[in-house]
Design an enzyme around this catalytic site. Structure first.
Site, PDB file in Angstrom:
ATOM      1  N   LYS A  90      24.532 -17.793  59.031  1.00 28.88           N
ATOM      2  CA  LYS A  90      23.887 -16.848  59.498  1.00 28.88           C
ATOM      3  C   LYS A  90      24.991 -15.593  59.832  1.00 28.88           C
ATOM      4  O   LYS A  90      26.094 -15.900  59.622  1.00 28.88           O
ATOM      5  CB  LYS A  90      23.152 -17.402  60.893  1.00 28.88           C
ATOM      6  CG  LYS A  90      24.280 -17.601  61.682  1.00 28.88           C
ATOM      7  CD  LYS A  90      23.672 -18.286  63.132  1.00 28.88           C
ATOM      8  CE  LYS A  90      24.646 -18.741  64.043  1.00 28.88           C
ATOM      9  NZ  LYS A  90      24.172 -19.510  65.069  1.00 28.88           N
ATOM     10  N   TYR A 119      40.733  11.631  69.514  1.00 28.72           N
ATOM     11  CA  TYR A 119      39.584  12.309  70.215  1.00 28.72           C
ATOM     12  C   TYR A 119      40.054  11.983  71.836  1.00 28.72           C
ATOM     13  O   TYR A 119      40.439  10.961  71.999  1.00 28.72           O
ATOM     14  CB  TYR A 119      38.453  11.631  70.152  1.00 28.72           C
ATOM     15  CG  TYR A 119      37.711  11.935  68.495  1.00 28.72           C
ATOM     16  CD1 TYR A 119      37.510  13.361  68.363  1.00 28.72           C
ATOM     17  CD2 TYR A 119      37.256  11.086  67.955  1.00 28.72           C
ATOM     18  CE1 TYR A 119      36.998  13.746  66.907  1.00 28.72           C
ATOM     19  CE2 TYR A 119      36.488  11.398  66.753  1.00 28.72           C
ATOM     20  CZ  TYR A 119      36.436  12.728  66.271  1.00 28.72           C
ATOM     21  OH  TYR A 119      35.767  12.974  65.047  1.00 28.72           O
TER      22      TYR A 119
HETATM   23  C1  LIG Z   1      24.913 -20.909  65.092  1.00 24.35           C
HETATM   24  C2  LIG Z   1      24.443 -22.242  65.221  1.00 24.35           C
HETATM   25  C3  LIG Z   1      25.116 -23.358  65.110  1.00 24.35           C
HETATM   26  C4  LIG Z   1      26.750 -23.409  64.834  1.00 24.35           C
HETATM   27  O1  LIG Z   1      27.628 -23.010  65.722  1.00 24.35           O
HETATM   28  P1  LIG Z   1      29.129 -22.879  65.490  1.00 24.35           P
HETATM   29  O2  LIG Z   1      29.704 -23.083  66.974  1.00 24.35           O
HETATM   30  O3  LIG Z   1      29.420 -21.887  64.861  1.00 24.35           O
HETATM   31  O4  LIG Z   1      29.640 -24.060  64.790  1.00 24.35           O
HETATM   32  C5  LIG Z   1      24.772 -24.525  64.944  1.00 24.35           C
HETATM   33  N1  LIG Z   1      23.323 -24.519  65.571  1.00 24.35           N
HETATM   34  C6  LIG Z   1      22.475 -23.436  65.840  1.00 24.35           C
HETATM   35  C7  LIG Z   1      20.937 -23.809  66.352  1.00 24.35           C
HETATM   36  C8  LIG Z   1      23.095 -22.329  65.945  1.00 24.35           C
HETATM   37  O5  LIG Z   1      22.304 -21.107  66.201  1.00 24.35           O
END
Ligand SMILES: *Cc1c(COP(=O)(O)O)cnc(C)c1O
Length: 394
Positions: free
Chosen positions: A38, A272
């Site tokens: 993601k 700035y």
């Molecule tokens: C993002 C996510 C993960 C991965 O988590 P990490 O801490 O990056 O390993 C696992 N399960 C869900 C449902 C997530 O949203």
């Protein structure tokens, strides 16, 4: 290297492989490995990471949004893809079209998915997400019982999995809350798993996969650890106490080409707001990177970049596309030289944990906010370590 570019990101294929090998070694062999991609693969580049995942011990890809799943398919991933986030009812048909597994968060979403599956004459593969104490996305025990009942009546959704997500597994060395969630999950799902052995049960993120093997079930969902970062300091401490070996290597480096090097008189203001007034004659490098790219404005005056193996402090405020840094003590520096924003230069190293500490956030956020517009390149640092980039290691 990349003479024509203002900035770029390098993805170290051997680091990704080593990190996944570590997870494969610590997770029970019966559990499959999901790589979570993601947020543009935590800023690493979805297409680049999917390309690499095909030759690594990755069984399943995890995405948040439906369109990320579609992008992973377009990048050539042939295996299972689980969508972990909500999908609007109007898009559910695309899950069938691209062969994506969905997370069903409540009865309303189940109803919508059933309609789509029935109309298509082909069931949607659904994973029921259970509420066990995180109070984020998911359904409680009564809703879960109703959902199971409805699915068993065969109305357009096939039960592919059962999942939950831990609330407090990164920020503490005390796993008691996670164990409580695990007990609830086990009690709710054990009868279903006995009756339907093909149903995939999954609960573990990186921190759980590293330190609580009993959360592994049939699949672990690994994000941050695969990219080379500990989910937290506590996770690393606990892992070290349990296992003597194994380390994680950051996969991503971020580099930019210096646009201009200038001499600034003692007493001059920089940038700035006139927030910085240099106390000495200062050599300053101007970098074509700013908060629009993911170099957070909170790094104004406090952040560093690496130039010729030296730490160069940010002078004044970070601009939208430009940042100024102090290279007075960095030795000979010229326009077109390469500055390292994340990664290694000479003996110095800067990673997303260092920036996160300054910004009082977590490495996840630093990585996820790297602009998708920055060009990404896959390199193999092990294969190329004999020939360091002369522009970086001047
Ligand atoms: C993002 C996510 C993960 C991965 O988590 P990490 O801490 O990056 O390993 C696992 N399960 C869900 C449902 C997530 O949203």
């Amino acid at each position: 290297m990349h003479r024509e570019l203002l900035q770029w990101i390098e993805i170290d294929a051997s680091a990704l492989a080593a990190n996944l090998a570590l997870f494969r070694a610590v997770v029970p062999p019966s559990a499959r490995l999901m790589l979570v991609i993601k947020a543009n693969a935590y800023g690493h580049g979805l297409a680049e990471i999917v390309g690499l995942a095909r030759s690594l011990p990755v069984d399943v890809l995890g995405v948040h949004a439906l369109d990320e799943g579609v992008a992973a398919r377009r990048s050539g991933w042939p295996g299972p893809i689980f969508v972990l986030g909500y999908v609007p009812a109007a898009r559910l048909g695309d899950a069938l079209l691209h062969d994506l597994d969905l997370t069903i968060v409540d009865l309303a979403m189940l109803t919508a998915a059933e309609e789509v599956g029935r109309a298509a004459g082909r069931p949607i593969r659904g994973h029921l997400e259970l509420e066990t104490g995180t109070h984020r996305q998911g359904m409680g025990p009564e809703e879960f019982a109703l959902a199971l009942q409805r699915i068993s009546e065969g109305r357009g959704v096939a039960l592919a999995g059962l999942s939950t997500h831990f609330a407090n597994i990164e920020d503490t060395t005390d796993p008691s809350y996670a164990r409580g969630q695990l007990a609830i999950f086990e009690a709710l799902t054990a009868p279903v798993a006995r009756a339907h052995p093909a149903v995939v049960r999954h609960t573990a993120c990186s921190a759980a996969a590293l330190n609580l093997p009993e959360t592994s079930f049939d699949l672990v969902r690994v994000g941050i650890g695969a990219y080379g970062y500990w989910p937290s300091r506590e996770t690393r401490v606990t892992f070290r106490a349990r296992q003597s070996e194994g380390n994680l290597r950051p996969v991503l480096s971020w580099k930019a080409r210096i646009g201009q090097v200038r001499e600034i008189a003692a007493g001059a203001y920089v940038g700035y707001g006139c927030t910085e007034r240099v106390s000495r004659a200062t050599r300053m490098a101007v970098l074509p990177v700013g908060y629009a790219d993911g170099f957070d404005r909170g790094l104004s005056r406090t952040g560093h970049v690496l130039v010729t193996g030296h730490r160069a402090r940010v002078l004044g405020r970070v601009c939208m596309n430009i940042v100024m840094v102090d290279v007075t003590d960095a030795g000979p520096v010229a326009a077109e030289d390469v500055a390292v924003l994340l990664g290694t230069s000479g003996g110095e190293h800067l990673d997303a944990s260092d920036l996160a500490a300054i910004l009082q956030t977590i490495p996840y956020e630093i990585l996820a906010r790297l602009s998708p517009d920055i060009p990404r390149f896959v390199v193999d640092a092990e294969a190329t370590s004999q020939e360091p980039d002369p522009a970086v290691l001047a």
